[in-house]
Design a protein around this motif. Structure first.
Motif, mmCIF file in Angstrom:
data_model
loop_
_atom_site.group_PDB
_atom_site.id
_atom_site.type_symbol
_atom_site.label_atom_id
_atom_site.label_comp_id
_atom_site.label_asym_id
_atom_site.label_seq_id
_atom_site.Cartn_x
_atom_site.Cartn_y
_atom_site.Cartn_z
ATOM 1 N N ARG A 222 -0.935 -5.321 13.309
ATOM 2 C CA ARG A 222 -0.789 -4.895 11.921
ATOM 3 C C ARG A 222 0.498 -5.425 11.321
ATOM 4 O O ARG A 222 0.541 -5.852 10.177
ATOM 5 C CB ARG A 222 -0.830 -3.369 11.829
ATOM 6 C CG ARG A 222 -2.208 -2.832 12.156
ATOM 7 C CD ARG A 222 -2.265 -1.326 12.144
ATOM 8 N NE ARG A 222 -3.626 -0.888 12.347
ATOM 9 C CZ ARG A 222 -4.216 -0.838 13.530
ATOM 10 N NH1 ARG A 222 -3.545 -1.193 14.605
ATOM 11 N NH2 ARG A 222 -5.461 -0.448 13.647
ATOM 12 N N HIS A 225 -0.013 -9.016 10.712
ATOM 13 C CA HIS A 225 -0.875 -9.193 9.543
ATOM 14 C C HIS A 225 -0.069 -9.016 8.263
ATOM 15 O O HIS A 225 -0.248 -9.744 7.289
ATOM 16 C CB HIS A 225 -2.017 -8.181 9.577
ATOM 17 C CG HIS A 225 -2.813 -8.127 8.309
ATOM 18 N ND1 HIS A 225 -3.729 -9.090 7.962
ATOM 19 C CD2 HIS A 225 -2.805 -7.223 7.288
ATOM 20 C CE1 HIS A 225 -4.270 -8.787 6.790
ATOM 21 N NE2 HIS A 225 -3.731 -7.666 6.363
ATOM 22 N N ASN A 226 0.846 -8.070 8.266
ATOM 23 C CA ASN A 226 1.590 -7.762 7.063
ATOM 24 C C ASN A 226 2.539 -8.880 6.654
ATOM 25 O O ASN A 226 2.929 -8.953 5.489
ATOM 26 C CB ASN A 226 2.385 -6.464 7.250
ATOM 27 C CG ASN A 226 1.478 -5.257 7.288
ATOM 28 O OD1 ASN A 226 0.345 -5.327 6.830
ATOM 29 N ND2 ASN A 226 1.956 -4.151 7.843
ATOM 30 N N ARG A 230 0.246 -14.294 1.525
ATOM 31 C CA ARG A 230 -0.985 -14.230 0.751
ATOM 32 C C ARG A 230 -0.598 -14.017 -0.695
ATOM 33 O O ARG A 230 0.544 -13.679 -1.014
ATOM 34 C CB ARG A 230 -1.881 -13.082 1.229
ATOM 35 C CG ARG A 230 -1.281 -11.703 1.084
ATOM 36 C CD ARG A 230 -2.242 -10.627 1.551
ATOM 37 N NE ARG A 230 -1.692 -9.293 1.400
ATOM 38 C CZ ARG A 230 -1.741 -8.592 0.278
ATOM 39 N NH1 ARG A 230 -2.305 -9.101 -0.798
ATOM 40 N NH2 ARG A 230 -1.215 -7.384 0.224
ATOM 41 N N TYR A 414 -2.797 3.774 -3.031
ATOM 42 C CA TYR A 414 -4.026 3.183 -3.576
ATOM 43 C C TYR A 414 -4.233 3.531 -5.050
ATOM 44 O O TYR A 414 -5.346 3.451 -5.569
ATOM 45 C CB TYR A 414 -5.254 3.613 -2.754
ATOM 46 C CG TYR A 414 -5.440 5.103 -2.550
ATOM 47 C CD1 TYR A 414 -5.928 5.917 -3.571
ATOM 48 C CD2 TYR A 414 -5.163 5.694 -1.329
ATOM 49 C CE1 TYR A 414 -6.130 7.270 -3.385
ATOM 50 C CE2 TYR A 414 -5.358 7.053 -1.121
ATOM 51 C CZ TYR A 414 -5.847 7.831 -2.155
ATOM 52 O OH TYR A 414 -6.035 9.181 -1.944
ATOM 53 N N SER A 423 5.071 1.405 -3.002
ATOM 54 C CA SER A 423 4.424 1.418 -1.686
ATOM 55 C C SER A 423 5.462 1.509 -0.572
ATOM 56 O O SER A 423 5.266 2.215 0.423
ATOM 57 C CB SER A 423 3.566 0.161 -1.505
ATOM 58 O OG SER A 423 2.463 0.179 -2.390
ATOM 59 N N PRO A 507 -8.881 -0.107 2.967
ATOM 60 C CA PRO A 507 -8.472 -0.470 4.328
ATOM 61 C C PRO A 507 -6.998 -0.841 4.449
ATOM 62 O O PRO A 507 -6.337 -0.508 5.439
ATOM 63 C CB PRO A 507 -9.381 -1.659 4.653
ATOM 64 C CG PRO A 507 -9.815 -2.196 3.330
ATOM 65 C CD PRO A 507 -9.911 -1.008 2.430
ATOM 66 N N GLU A 508 -6.446 -1.531 3.458
ATOM 67 C CA GLU A 508 -5.043 -1.945 3.533
ATOM 68 C C GLU A 508 -4.112 -0.734 3.476
ATOM 69 O O GLU A 508 -3.144 -0.638 4.236
ATOM 70 C CB GLU A 508 -4.715 -2.910 2.395
ATOM 71 C CG GLU A 508 -3.296 -3.454 2.468
ATOM 72 C CD GLU A 508 -2.994 -4.459 1.356
ATOM 73 O OE1 GLU A 508 -1.829 -4.845 1.210
ATOM 74 O OE2 GLU A 508 -3.943 -4.851 0.636
ATOM 75 N N GLU A 511 -4.202 1.131 6.715
ATOM 76 C CA GLU A 511 -3.453 0.412 7.748
ATOM 77 C C GLU A 511 -1.965 0.679 7.622
ATOM 78 O O GLU A 511 -1.265 0.951 8.603
ATOM 79 C CB GLU A 511 -3.751 -1.084 7.616
ATOM 80 C CG GLU A 511 -3.252 -1.921 8.753
ATOM 81 C CD GLU A 511 -3.746 -3.354 8.651
ATOM 82 O OE1 GLU A 511 -2.896 -4.238 8.490
ATOM 83 O OE2 GLU A 511 -4.966 -3.580 8.710
ATOM 84 N N LYS A 512 -1.440 0.611 6.396
ATOM 85 C CA LYS A 512 -0.016 0.889 6.175
ATOM 86 C C LYS A 512 0.322 2.329 6.511
ATOM 87 O O LYS A 512 1.341 2.610 7.152
ATOM 88 C CB LYS A 512 0.343 0.608 4.712
ATOM 89 C CG LYS A 512 0.306 -0.853 4.320
ATOM 90 C CD LYS A 512 0.663 -1.015 2.846
ATOM 91 C CE LYS A 512 0.646 -2.474 2.422
ATOM 92 N NZ LYS A 512 0.964 -2.626 0.975
#
Length: 591
Positions: A222, A225-226, A230, A414, A423, A507-508, A511-512
């Motif tokens: 994770r 991924h972060n 992107r 979200y 965030s 989902p993001e 995950e966080k």
């Protein structure tokens, strides 16, 4: 995991220095004593091959020594590669290791038909594997100098093992007949005679590298991924104005804050249960030559309109020029209601973790329904966080108030107007509360835990004040305002269920959030369930007076108006969500 990585790094650094010294001593001995090579040749079927290995080690051993020691020193200064202090030096060390691997691999394959299988074939496999690891590490360092992945660390560990195998090739340990001659005898540097040779040990450990890599990659996927680049989502961010005074004993600064504003006659607000704290405020103000205009001590949860009207009548009979509210969401809500109606400056002194003090949001109840509104003028002007006022907060209320604050952060992740700044605050605030609240349950007088909880509540309050809330808050306002359920307790019960409802669409965020909740094992819903178990809170709305027949009414109210939410609001799943919250069932991701 950080402890494991630290130990892992310590082993590789020590091994690197040892290997470097070993290689240097090997080179020195070979140059000083030709007999060393002759003894070594006795233990190979082909003297030509063994002598070639000796000459190869003379040349590349120096590279092994310098490369291993330099790399280990660099890693000792900067273990996890978060900044490259000596990037060129580290890259050069790895490049030298690649050359070392090449010399040994070429030596092996050139004579592969002449050597025994179990001795030099193992050396060849080790050399090939280690050269590949060196090449991968060099590519990672060169092409991605800012890499923070743990693959880099495991590659470096392979470097250490590979170099150790190269140095150990010179004399198979279990066959060494006597200590080598020269000022640096080799036997004393090796493992005890009855243990496997150094090359064999290195081969065995090298075989574990893919497993270690897989384990670290799984645990950190994770984080990796972060950090992948992107496209960022577009966002808007407005920082809410407001002044925060934080720290033990900061309540003593209240008179200075009032004088700084040019004010002199505050109206004090509290609940009936916190009259003594309001009296303490009055004493502090009086000692600083500030006379309170009066004290209204009938603040009530959900800010009923008739209580606000009563407080307004009391205010009109006084000559107050500002409002000071001390307490939780009930008192702060009343202070907001008065401030927005009169324009009076509002100073908050929170004694819970609800976070209302940091928001421009006001929720008021009239005729059994709670409505909320947002206006920058509702935001309190100054907030004083004094941990001393939370030390006597009952453990049960500490738990539910803290989870109430976490709910603000969860929905900020979200929200339709989410942004990266909020965030970050949401994850930090959630983490602070998730770590401190269980400690408060075990030791209510722990000041560090209380301070950390108050810090987390502040951050979560900022999230609430800067983000549009969704399903969770809408449900809680429905349940609290319509069925007179306690505010913090309702938030605590509903939060994991509301999160599980939205989980498929976020989902993001899930995950966080999982990274901030101990025991989540990658599942944020599970993390919340675990936290509530640690806090020993009630999990059923029926325990607070909600009746089973109220479930359908609550569902009707909740879906009567569509509002922004990651997942479409549907009556049947919402009804099941409320039923589970009413019954006290653990949250499940199957709504």
């Amino acid at each position: 995991m950080s402890i494991v990585l630290t130990l892992f790094h310590a082993v590789q650094a020590c091994g690197g220095v040892y290997t470097g010294l070993f290689s240097a001593m090997a080179v020195y001995n070979l140059k000083q004593n030709e007999e060393q090579a002759e003894n070594a040749a006795k233990y190979s079927n082909t003297a030509e091959h063994q002598l070639h290995k000796t000459r190869t080690t003379q040349t590349s051993g120096a590279i092994a020594s310098i490369s291993s020691i330099v790399t280990s020193v660099v890693l000792a200064v900067n273990p996890f590669g978060q900044s490259r202090t000596w990037p060129l030096l580290l890259s050069a060390a790895n490049a030298g290791g690649i050359y070392l691997g090449y010399r040994h691999v070429s030596s092996f394959w050139r004579h592969k038909a002449k050597v025994p299988f179990f001795t030099d074939y193992n050396d060849g496999i080790t050399a090939s594997n280690s050269m590949l690891q060196l090449l991968l590490a060099w590519l990672i360092e060169t092409l991605n100098p800012n890499s923070k992945t743990r693959n880099t660390i495991t590659s470096r560990f392979s470097i250490r093992l590979g170099m150790g195998a190269f140095a150990g090739e010179l004399v198979p340990h279990e066959q060494q007949p006597s200590p080598a001659k020269g000022p640096f005898p080799m036997r004393g540097l090796l493992l005890p005679p009855k243990l496997p040779s150094f090359p064999a040990s290195a081969i065995s450990l090298s075989c574990l590298i893919p497993v270690v890599k897989l384990g670290f990659f799984h645990s950190s996927k994770r984080q990796i991924h972060n950090i992948r680049l992107r496209n960022m989502d577009p966002f808007e961010y407005n920082a809410n104005p407001g002044r925060v005074v934080f720290g033990p004993g900061s309540i003593q600064k209240l008179p200075d804050e009032i004088k700084r504003l040019g004010l002199k006659s505050p109206l004090l607000l509290s609940t009936p249960q916190q009259v003594s704290q309001a009296e303490d405020l009055a004493k502090i103000l009086t000692s600083a030559s500030i006379e309170p205009a009066g004290t209204y001590n009938n603040a009530t949860m959900h800010t009923p309109s008739h209580i606000t009207e009563e407080a307004m009548s009391f205010l009109h009979s006084k000559s107050a020029d500002c409002v000071v509210s001390i307490g939780g969401g009930s008192t702060i809500g009343l202070g907001k209601a008065i401030s927005i109606r009169t324009g009076l400056y509002h100073i908050c002194i929170p004694t819970t973790y609800a976070g209302s003090e940091m928001t421009p949001i006001l929720g008021e109840t009239q005729d059994g329904r709670k409505a909320t509104r947002s206006d920058p003028k509702i935001l309190p002007g100054t907030v004083i966080y004094d941990v001393d006022f939370t030390m006597t907060l009952p453990v049960a209320l500490s738990a539910t108030s803290g989870v109430n604050a976490i709910a603000h952060a969860v929905e900020a992740l979200y929200a339709k107007n989410k942004n990266p700044i909020i965030s970050l605050l949401a994850i930090e605030g959630t983490k602070a509360l998730a770590e401190s609240l269980p400690e408060i349950i075990e030791n209510a007088q722990s000041q560090p835990a209380r301070e950390k909880a108050q810090y987390g509540a502040w951050l979560c309050g900022v999230c609430l004040g800067s983000s549009a809330m969704a399903l969770h808050h809408k449900l809680c306002h429905t349940l609290g305002g319509s069925f007179n359920l306690p505010h913090a307790e309702t938030h605590t019960i509903v939060l994991p269920h509301a999160l599980s409802y939205n989980a498929p669409a976020i989902p993001e965020a899930m995950e966080k959030l999982a990274t901030a909740l101990p025991g989540s094992e990658g599942d944020a819903t599970k993390g919340l369930n675990v936290l509530l178990e640690k806090l020993k809170v009630k999990r059923a709305l029926k325990d607070y007076g909600m009746k089973e027949e109220d479930i359908d009414k609550a569902a009707e109210i909740a879906v009567s108006n569509q509002y922004p939410n990651p997942r479409k609001i549907e009556k049947e799943p919402i009804r099941e969500l409320i039923r589970r919250a009413w019954a006290g069932e653990p949250a499940r991701a199957d709504l």
